[in-house]
Design an enzyme around this catalytic site. Structure first.
Site, PDB file in Angstrom:
ATOM      1  N   ARG A  58       0.833  -1.211   0.000  1.00 26.63           N
ATOM      2  CA  ARG A  58       0.000   0.000   0.000  1.00 26.63           C
ATOM      3  C   ARG A  58       0.865   1.257   0.000  1.00 26.63           C
ATOM      4  NH1 ARG A  58      -3.140  -2.318   4.757  1.00 26.63           N
ATOM      5  NH2 ARG A  58      -1.578  -3.906   4.455  1.00 26.63           N
ATOM      6  N   GLU A  95       5.262 -10.460  15.486  1.00 29.37           N
ATOM      7  CA  GLU A  95       4.719 -10.996  16.738  1.00 29.37           C
ATOM      8  C   GLU A  95       5.135 -12.466  16.876  1.00 29.37           C
ATOM      9  OE1 GLU A  95       0.561 -10.375  16.945  1.00 29.37           O
ATOM     10  OE2 GLU A  95       0.415 -11.076  19.027  1.00 29.37           O
TER      11      GLU A  95
HETATM   12  P1  AMP Z   1       4.232  -2.555  12.021  1.00 36.73           P
HETATM   13  O1  AMP Z   1       5.492  -3.113  11.452  1.00 36.73           O
HETATM   14  O2  AMP Z   1       3.746  -3.272  13.256  1.00 36.73           O
HETATM   15  O3  AMP Z   1       4.294  -1.045  12.229  1.00 36.73           O
HETATM   16  O4  AMP Z   1       3.088  -2.827  10.943  1.00 36.73           O
HETATM   17  C1  AMP Z   1       2.987  -2.009   9.838  1.00 36.73           C
HETATM   18  C2  AMP Z   1       2.656  -2.772   8.579  1.00 36.73           C
HETATM   19  O5  AMP Z   1       1.645  -3.757   8.792  1.00 36.73           O
HETATM   20  C3  AMP Z   1       2.126  -1.808   7.554  1.00 36.73           C
HETATM   21  O6  AMP Z   1       2.676  -2.130   6.275  1.00 36.73           O
HETATM   22  C4  AMP Z   1       0.629  -1.971   7.623  1.00 36.73           C
HETATM   23  O7  AMP Z   1       0.070  -1.874   6.343  1.00 36.73           O
HETATM   24  C5  AMP Z   1       0.406  -3.344   8.251  1.00 36.73           C
HETATM   25  N1  AMP Z   1      -0.547  -3.315   9.385  1.00 36.73           N
HETATM   26  C6  AMP Z   1      -0.251  -3.484  10.697  1.00 36.73           C
HETATM   27  N2  AMP Z   1      -1.341  -3.420  11.477  1.00 36.73           N
HETATM   28  C7  AMP Z   1      -2.382  -3.158  10.643  1.00 36.73           C
HETATM   29  C8  AMP Z   1      -3.799  -2.928  10.844  1.00 36.73           C
HETATM   30  N3  AMP Z   1      -4.377  -2.952  12.057  1.00 36.73           N
HETATM   31  N4  AMP Z   1      -4.541  -2.675   9.751  1.00 36.73           N
HETATM   32  C9  AMP Z   1      -3.981  -2.635   8.518  1.00 36.73           C
HETATM   33  N5  AMP Z   1      -2.679  -2.848   8.270  1.00 36.73           N
HETATM   34  C10 AMP Z   1      -1.871  -3.089   9.309  1.00 36.73           C
END
Ligand code: AMP
Length: 175
Positions: A58, A95
């Site tokens: 995205r 996770e």
């Molecule tokens: P993080 O590495 O935990 O910051 O997760 C970010 C990535 O995971 C991004 O590329 C987001 O598009 C996706 N992502 C994480 N959590 C969500 C969520 N609740 N809804 C949509 N996309 C998410």
């Protein structure tokens, strides 16, 4: 315009307990899409940004539009194994388990200013890995911008602790 009204929330996707923030509804609305891109660009307008780095997938849609507006180049940060030429690879913790992102080794010239773009920052693990990669290529990462921040998961603080200013357009409590 309330951008949050254009974001759809899907419970238990892709797995139980996750509230998925779906931006396809925002992208499908011409005015909301334009507004989101304009707001992502605004803090960086008039600054010299050599390249926008978008995180698969995205971040490609938003990052491409932002790069166009800033008259910057675009560079993709991809999941492992997708880029055809020589790459730099960075492993990061999920996770459960680990994942890897890559950029082309020649995607950025030393000292070039780069703005990182993705749709959402949660724990910040993905953005941190992307910034680490860009810095390994000697990029000057001048900012990171997201449509959505989930501040309770601490990602934006984590990125700011790397001395990269974070901008976001909408924030949702919880995860
Ligand atoms: P993080 O590495 O935990 O910051 O997760 C970010 C990535 O995971 C991004 O590329 C987001 O598009 C996706 N992502 C994480 N959590 C969500 C969520 N609740 N809804 C949509 N996309 C998410």
């Amino acid at each position: 315009m309330d951008l949050s009204a254009h974001i759809r929330s899907i419970p238990d996707y892709p797995k139980p307990g996750i509230l998925f923030r779906d931006i396809t509804t925002l992208l499908a609305d011409a005015r909301a899409f334009r507004r989101a891109v304009d707001e992502l660009v605004q803090p960086f307008a008039g600054r010299r940004i050599a390249k926008v780095a978008g995180i698969e997938a995205r971040g490609f849609i938003l990052g491409g539009a932002v790069a166009h507006q800033l008259s910057a180049g675009f560079l993709p940060v991809r999941k492992k194994g997708k880029l055809p030429a020589e790459t730099l690879r960075q492993t990061y913790a999920l996770e459960y388990g680990t994942d890897e992102v890559e950029i082309h080794a020649d995607a950025v010239a030393p000292g070039e200013t780069v703005l990182l773009i993705d749709d959402l920052i949660a724990t910040g693990g993905t953005a941190e890995a992307a910034i680490t990669l860009l810095r390994r290529a000697n990029a000057d990462v001048v900012g990171a911008a997201f449509v959505i921040d989930l501040p309770d998961l601490g990602g934006s603080k984590r990125i700011e602790a790397m001395n990269v200013p974070v901008q976001s357009l909408v924030s949702f409590p919880g995860h």
